[in-house]
Design a protein around this motif. Structure first.
Motif, PDB file in Angstrom:
ATOM      1  N   ASN A  52       0.873  -1.185   0.000  1.00  0.00           N
ATOM      2  CA  ASN A  52       0.000   0.000   0.000  1.00  0.00           C
ATOM      3  C   ASN A  52       0.902   1.225   0.000  1.00  0.00           C
ATOM      4  OD1 ASN A  52      -2.173  -1.742   0.256  1.00  0.00           O
ATOM      5  ND2 ASN A  52      -3.032  -0.698   2.020  1.00  0.00           N
ATOM      6  N   ARG A  53       0.544   2.185  -0.811  1.00  0.00           N
ATOM      7  CA  ARG A  53       1.345   3.405  -0.905  1.00  0.00           C
ATOM      8  C   ARG A  53       1.029   4.359   0.231  1.00  0.00           C
ATOM      9  NH1 ARG A  53       0.240   4.080  -7.278  1.00  0.00           N
ATOM     10  NH2 ARG A  53       1.923   2.711  -7.935  1.00  0.00           N
ATOM     11  N   LEU A  54       2.059   5.023   0.692  1.00  0.00           N
ATOM     12  CA  LEU A  54       1.885   6.095   1.671  1.00  0.00           C
ATOM     13  C   LEU A  54       1.495   7.357   0.911  1.00  0.00           C
ATOM     14  CD1 LEU A  54       4.951   5.817   4.057  1.00  0.00           C
ATOM     15  CD2 LEU A  54       2.605   6.067   4.769  1.00  0.00           C
ATOM     16  N   SER A  55       0.378   7.943   1.261  1.00  0.00           N
ATOM     17  CA  SER A  55       0.019   9.227   0.661  1.00  0.00           C
ATOM     18  C   SER A  55       0.982  10.283   1.189  1.00  0.00           C
ATOM     19  CB  SER A  55      -1.419   9.595   1.023  1.00  0.00           C
ATOM     20  OG  SER A  55      -1.516   9.881   2.409  1.00  0.00           O
ATOM     21  N   ALA A  56       1.003  11.420   0.518  1.00  0.00           N
ATOM     22  CA  ALA A  56       1.885  12.502   0.958  1.00  0.00           C
ATOM     23  C   ALA A  56       1.563  12.919   2.384  1.00  0.00           C
ATOM     24  CB  ALA A  56       1.759  13.694   0.002  1.00  0.00           C
ATOM     25  N   SER A  57       0.268  12.993   2.719  1.00  0.00           N
ATOM     26  CA  SER A  57      -0.091  13.425   4.075  1.00  0.00           C
ATOM     27  C   SER A  57       0.349  12.391   5.109  1.00  0.00           C
ATOM     28  CB  SER A  57      -1.597  13.689   4.166  1.00  0.00           C
ATOM     29  OG  SER A  57      -2.341  12.524   3.881  1.00  0.00           O
ATOM     30  N   MET A  58       0.196  11.112   4.810  1.00  0.00           N
ATOM     31  CA  MET A  58       0.620  10.066   5.750  1.00  0.00           C
ATOM     32  C   MET A  58       2.138  10.052   5.884  1.00  0.00           C
ATOM     33  SD  MET A  58      -1.522   8.372   7.421  1.00  0.00           S
ATOM     34  CE  MET A  58      -3.214   7.885   7.470  1.00  0.00           C
ATOM     35  N   LEU A  59       2.840  10.279   4.780  1.00  0.00           N
ATOM     36  CA  LEU A  59       4.294  10.303   4.815  1.00  0.00           C
ATOM     37  C   LEU A  59       4.777  11.425   5.735  1.00  0.00           C
ATOM     38  CD1 LEU A  59       6.739   9.405   2.205  1.00  0.00           C
ATOM     39  CD2 LEU A  59       6.958  11.741   2.996  1.00  0.00           C
ATOM     40  N   VAL A  60       4.156  12.594   5.609  1.00  0.00           N
ATOM     41  CA  VAL A  60       4.538  13.738   6.452  1.00  0.00           C
ATOM     42  C   VAL A  60       4.177  13.469   7.913  1.00  0.00           C
ATOM     43  CG1 VAL A  60       4.073  16.178   6.929  1.00  0.00           C
ATOM     44  CG2 VAL A  60       4.470  15.414   4.573  1.00  0.00           C
ATOM     45  N   LYS A  61       2.981  12.903   8.173  1.00  0.00           N
ATOM     46  CA  LYS A  61       2.583  12.586   9.550  1.00  0.00           C
ATOM     47  C   LYS A  61       3.533  11.564  10.164  1.00  0.00           C
ATOM     48  CE  LYS A  61      -2.373  13.425   8.948  1.00  0.00           C
ATOM     49  NZ  LYS A  61      -3.698  12.777   8.864  1.00  0.00           N
ATOM     50  N   ALA A  62       3.905  10.543   9.397  1.00  0.00           N
ATOM     51  CA  ALA A  62       4.830   9.525   9.905  1.00  0.00           C
ATOM     52  C   ALA A  62       6.180  10.157  10.225  1.00  0.00           C
ATOM     53  CB  ALA A  62       4.991   8.393   8.886  1.00  0.00           C
ATOM     54  N   ALA A  63       6.657  11.011   9.340  1.00  0.00           N
ATOM     55  CA  ALA A  63       7.945  11.669   9.569  1.00  0.00           C
ATOM     56  C   ALA A  63       7.899  12.535  10.823  1.00  0.00           C
ATOM     57  CB  ALA A  63       8.325  12.512   8.346  1.00  0.00           C
ATOM     58  N   ARG A  64       6.817  13.265  11.001  1.00  0.00           N
ATOM     59  CA  ARG A  64       6.694  14.106  12.207  1.00  0.00           C
ATOM     60  C   ARG A  64       6.698  13.249  13.464  1.00  0.00           C
ATOM     61  NH1 ARG A  64       2.114  18.237   9.890  1.00  0.00           N
ATOM     62  NH2 ARG A  64       3.561  19.573   8.758  1.00  0.00           N
ATOM     63  N   PHE A  65       5.934  12.144  13.448  1.00  0.00           N
ATOM     64  CA  PHE A  65       5.890  11.264  14.616  1.00  0.00           C
ATOM     65  C   PHE A  65       7.279  10.696  14.920  1.00  0.00           C
ATOM     66  CE2 PHE A  65       5.423   6.984  16.438  1.00  0.00           C
ATOM     67  CZ  PHE A  65       4.793   7.308  17.627  1.00  0.00           C
ATOM     68  N   LEU A  66       8.022  10.354  13.878  1.00  0.00           N
ATOM     69  CA  LEU A  66       9.349   9.766  14.056  1.00  0.00           C
ATOM     70  C   LEU A  66      10.437  10.827  14.257  1.00  0.00           C
ATOM     71  CD1 LEU A  66       9.066   7.006  11.308  1.00  0.00           C
ATOM     72  CD2 LEU A  66       8.933   6.680  13.795  1.00  0.00           C
ATOM     73  N   ALA A  67      10.043  12.109  14.224  1.00  0.00           N
ATOM     74  CA  ALA A  67      10.959  13.230  14.417  1.00  0.00           C
ATOM     75  C   ALA A  67      12.085  13.225  13.384  1.00  0.00           C
ATOM     76  CB  ALA A  67      11.525  13.241  15.840  1.00  0.00           C
ATOM     77  N   ILE A  68      11.686  13.028  12.127  1.00  0.00           N
ATOM     78  CA  ILE A  68      12.627  13.056  11.013  1.00  0.00           C
ATOM     79  C   ILE A  68      12.038  13.930   9.912  1.00  0.00           C
ATOM     80  CG2 ILE A  68      13.628  10.790  11.485  1.00  0.00           C
ATOM     81  CD1 ILE A  68      11.778   9.652   9.282  1.00  0.00           C
TER      82      ILE A  68
END
Length: 143
Positions: A52-68
């Motif tokens: 399943n592809r990560l949408s742009a919004s999910m990619l940004v949310k994941a990055a924020r959660f992971l502090a990257i």
């Protein structure tokens, strides 16, 4: 770039592997990441496999959660090469990062060789005589 036939796109696979690598490096479970993104851990598994592809919004949310940075989850360059099949298993089998890290930190080449032969024997492959890998100096086996 051509789209891969019969499977996930290589870019999605690489993004998923990067997500898994960063999640594990930060000590989060799939459930914790899923809760932060508002999805199930099964959905995180699908993201990490690239099925399943990560949408742009999910990619940004994941990055924020992971502090990257979101860019940390993207491929390193535009020339994404197919990822060997064995790499896909790394993202699916629990304990692989710890096993690989442990193997790589063994300083004694003979111990590494013995461990490799043990794994081969446990998988029913003929165990060759334990010998150092290419580029390694021979060392006496442990007592």
């Amino acid at each position: 770039m051509p789209v891969s036939e019969g499977g996930p796109d290589q870019i999605d696979v690489e993004v998923g592997l990067n997500l898994r690598r960063m999640r594990l490096a930060r000590g989060f479970s799939q459930t914790e990441l899923g809760n932060a993104l508002g999805v199930s851990f099964q959905q995180i598994q699908k993201y990490e496999r690239g099925s399943n592809r990560l949408s742009a919004s999910m990619l940004v949310k994941a990055a924020r959660f992971l502090a990257i940075s979101a860019a940390d989850l993207l491929p390193m360059d535009d020339d994404v090469k197919p990822i060997p099949n064995f790499i896909h298993r790394f993202a699916e089998v629990r304990g692989v990062p710890e096993l690989v890290d442990g193997y790589c930190t063994l300083r004694n080449p003979a111990l590494r060789s013995v461990l490799l032969q043990l794994v081969k024997a446990m998988n029913g492959k003929p165990a060759a005589e334990a010998r150092p890998m290419a580029g390694e100096a021979a060392a006496s086996p442990p007592p």
